[in-house]
Design a protein around this motif. Structure first.
Motif, PDB file in Angstrom:
ATOM      1  N   GLU A  47       0.832  -1.206   0.000  1.00 19.68           N
ATOM      2  CA  GLU A  47       0.000   0.000   0.000  1.00 19.68           C
ATOM      3  C   GLU A  47       0.866   1.254   0.000  1.00 19.68           C
ATOM      4  N   GLU A  48       1.948   1.233   0.761  1.00 18.86           N
ATOM      5  CA  GLU A  48       2.849   2.383   0.797  1.00 18.86           C
ATOM      6  C   GLU A  48       3.471   2.620  -0.574  1.00 18.86           C
TER       7      GLU A  48
ATOM      8  N   ASN B  48       0.983   3.948  -2.990  1.00 21.93           N
ATOM      9  CA  ASN B  48       0.786   5.382  -2.766  1.00 21.93           C
ATOM     10  C   ASN B  48       1.808   6.181  -3.547  1.00 21.93           C
TER      11      ASN B  48
ATOM     12  N   ARG C 254      -4.616  -0.371  13.100  1.00 23.73           N
ATOM     13  CA  ARG C 254      -4.024  -0.160  11.780  1.00 23.73           C
ATOM     14  C   ARG C 254      -2.538  -0.443  11.827  1.00 23.73           C
TER      15      ARG C 254
ATOM     16  N   LYS D 139       0.980   0.468  10.015  1.00 23.69           N
ATOM     17  CA  LYS D 139       1.534   1.525   9.174  1.00 23.69           C
ATOM     18  C   LYS D 139       2.974   1.172   8.805  1.00 23.69           C
TER      19      LYS D 139
ATOM     20  N   ARG E 162       6.105   2.771   6.657  1.00 23.60           N
ATOM     21  CA  ARG E 162       6.585   3.977   6.008  1.00 23.60           C
ATOM     22  C   ARG E 162       7.987   3.745   5.483  1.00 23.60           C
TER      23      ARG E 162
ATOM     24  N   ASP F  66      -7.692  13.035   8.139  1.00 26.00           N
ATOM     25  CA  ASP F  66      -6.287  12.665   8.108  1.00 26.00           C
ATOM     26  C   ASP F  66      -5.872  12.508   6.652  1.00 26.00           C
TER      27      ASP F  66
ATOM     28  N   LYS G  96      -3.771  10.886   3.940  1.00 26.18           N
ATOM     29  CA  LYS G  96      -2.976   9.675   3.776  1.00 26.18           C
ATOM     30  C   LYS G  96      -1.658  10.012   3.079  1.00 26.18           C
ATOM     31  N   SER G  97      -0.557   9.585   3.690  1.00 27.74           N
ATOM     32  CA  SER G  97       0.775   9.818   3.115  1.00 27.74           C
ATOM     33  C   SER G  97       0.932  11.275   2.708  1.00 27.74           C
TER      34      SER G  97
ATOM     35  N   ASP H  77      -0.307  16.398   9.127  1.00 32.41           N
ATOM     36  CA  ASP H  77      -1.253  15.713   8.247  1.00 32.41           C
ATOM     37  C   ASP H  77      -2.627  15.544   8.880  1.00 32.41           C
TER      38      ASP H  77
ATOM     39  N   GLU I  42      -5.845  12.337  -1.018  1.00 26.91           N
ATOM     40  CA  GLU I  42      -6.403  11.094  -0.497  1.00 26.91           C
ATOM     41  C   GLU I  42      -6.586  11.251   1.011  1.00 26.91           C
TER      42      GLU I  42
ATOM     43  N   SER J 285      -8.693  10.465   4.873  1.00 26.40           N
ATOM     44  CA  SER J 285      -9.502   9.615   5.754  1.00 26.40           C
ATOM     45  C   SER J 285     -10.394  10.537   6.570  1.00 26.40           C
TER      46      SER J 285
END
Length: 494
Positions: A49-50, A53, A90, A92, A94, A137, A139-140, A224, A248, A250
């Motif tokens: 997913e990272e 992104n 969740r 995460k 990075r 929030d 995302k990234s 963020d 993108e 949340s």
């Protein structure tokens, strides 16, 4: 294939699990390293997913390294995000850039960040106006910021291209961990908001206001995380949709948990507290079963260097102080005691540690206290200032205490040792005698040395911007920030 790892996982096998694992399960552990993460399909999915992104945001291009190319390394960072019930909600993953050098990989790094006072003022203002604050929030977020420098990064550990293993990525946008990433993200978001008709605060550069047809929308940025609310539901909804189209996002609904603060917006006002954090630090420092105390510090407590006392673990002492300092974000009642103990972090002794443990025992007695911001409170600004003359036993400097309220809502406070030794009570306690100086500017050997910033009050008093009035001791709210108080006085002021 992903990398040269013993337990290999293919992208196709991960994708077959993607919906099921993401919607139903998260990994409960934080990986030690990349190989540990790749052993779990949930973490593999999170890592994909990272990187996806990065592709969606056009963060980089895989290129041949130019001559004399200095590429920055990358490193996976894994973190579990917990909810208020401490359950993992969740995973995460990075991929920050590391080892960047000033003047080569970046120039400017400063990005404004909202102060806690600004967050409290916004909460108090919103409660007064009956605005229901929402939270979103990004995302990234850092992947949205454009960078001016030419930066190259090596391919991620475990995710090298099978066809081009020697190539490097040239960055188009900022990467997590780059020094200029927060600045680049803030610049892009600010530009977007200003183009959308918002006006940036003249003092707080993270506050943006939009007025439309008699309605107002307020937006507060903390990296963020974005807090927003207004007088019109349509205006609030329109802003949320606009942000979702551009970035993108949340959308998290009404604000409940922000920067470790628990926020409850009700029909009569807003309650801000850190009960979960209080329980966590009591457990962390093994004070959960301690005997409760009714005040954070005894009135007969006298702290000094205590050079003959037994030294204690400096790391543990500093950890306790740091944890308590963050708790003062919603607990002004422990501000004086914590700041007093914090003066002895360089060489803590048993007496200092006992004073800190007394604060924890008080928290055991009052874990649920916090700040109350009531509906319909006025926005009239009041400030209280007090000082305890020459209270420090080491250098005889005075302790100043201040607090500021919007109507009945406490939004700011402080307790600090003055920068220099005061030779008179006028210098130490800028109250009744100082008011006389402001109203009757007669200079003498004591008043002429008062710092210039205090005389700025006189200018505003003469202009009629402010009023200065003496406050009797029993009504002096700032007294709680200058000295230990007996139980009755402490509870009354609290």
């Amino acid at each position: 294939m992903i990398g040269d790892i013993h337990q290999r996982v293919t992208r196709s096998s991960v994708n077959s699990l993607a919906f099921f694992s993401h919607s139903a399960y998260v990994a409960s552990f934080e990986p030690r390293d990349v190989s540990h993460a790749l052993s779990d399909p949930n973490w593999v999915n999170t890592m994909h997913e990272e990187l996806e992104n990065f592709e969606r945001n056009h963060v980089w291009d895989l290129v041949e390294p130019p001559p004399n190319c200095r590429s920055i390394g990358t490193k996976w960072v894994f973190k579990n995000k917990q909810g208020e019930d401490r359950m993992v909600v969740r995973n995460k993953a990075r991929l920050p850039g590391v080892s960047s050098k000033e003047g080569i990989d970046y120039e400017e790094t400063f990005a404004p960040v909202a102060r806690l006072e600004a967050i409290r003022i916004l909460l108090a203002f919103a409660a007064s106006k009956d605005f229901k604050l929402q939270q979103m929030d990004v995302k990234s977020a850092f992947l949205n910021g454009f960078i001016e420098e030419e930066v190259y990064v090596r391919q991620p550990p475990g995710f090298k291209s099978a066809r081009f293993p020697d190539r490097v990525y040239k960055l188009r946008k900022a990467l997590h961990g780059l020094k200029q990433a927060p600045r680049a993200w803030y610049a892009r978001l600010k530009s977007f908001l200003l183009k959308s008709g918002f006006v940036m605060g003249s003092v707080d550069k993270t506050l943006f206001l939009l007025s439309r047809g008699g309605d107002t929308l307020i937006v507060q940025i903390y990296v963020d995380d974005i807090i927003f609310g207004g007088s019109s539901h349509a205006l609030v909804s329109s802003f949320a949709e606009q942000m979702s189209r551009k970035f993108e996002m949340s959308l998290m609904g009404e604000i409940q948990f922000f920067l470790g603060l628990q926020i409850k917006q009700g029909p009569e006002g807003t309650f801000v507290h850190q009960a979960k954090y209080t329980r966590d630090i009591l457990k962390k420092f093994e004070m959960g079963d301690s005997k409760p105390m009714t005040t954070p510090m005894s009135t007969n407590t006298v702290l000094d260097a205590d050079e003959d006392g037994e030294a204690v673990d400096q790391k543990e002492f500093r950890g306790m102080i740091g944890s308590l300092l963050y708790l003062t974000a919603t607990r002004p009642d422990i501000q004086f005691a914590v700041c007093l103990c914090a003066r002895y972090q360089a060489s803590p002794r048993t007496s200092h540690r006992q004073a800190v443990k007394r604060i924890f025992r008080y928290l055991k007695f009052t874990p649920e206290l916090g700040l109350w911001y009531s509906l319909g409170s006025s926005l009239f600004l009041r400030g209280f200032s007090d000082a305890d003359h020459a209270s420090c036993r080491i250098d005889r400097k005075s302790t100043s205490g201040t607090c500021q309220l919007l109507g009945t809502s406490l939004v700011s406070w402080s307790s600090r040792k003055q920068a220099s030794v005061s030779l008179s009570t006028t210098e130490a306690d800028y109250s009744t005698s100082a008011i006389s100086v402001a109203k009757n500017p007669v200079l003498h050997s004591r008043t002429k040395h008062i710092d210039v910033r205090f005389h700025f009050l006189r200018d505003h008093y003469e202009k009629g911007d402010i009023d200065l009035v003496p406050v009797a001791s029993e009504n002096q709210l700032a007294d709680i920030f200058t000295k230990p108080l007996e139980f009755g006085a402490f509870v009354r002021l609290r």
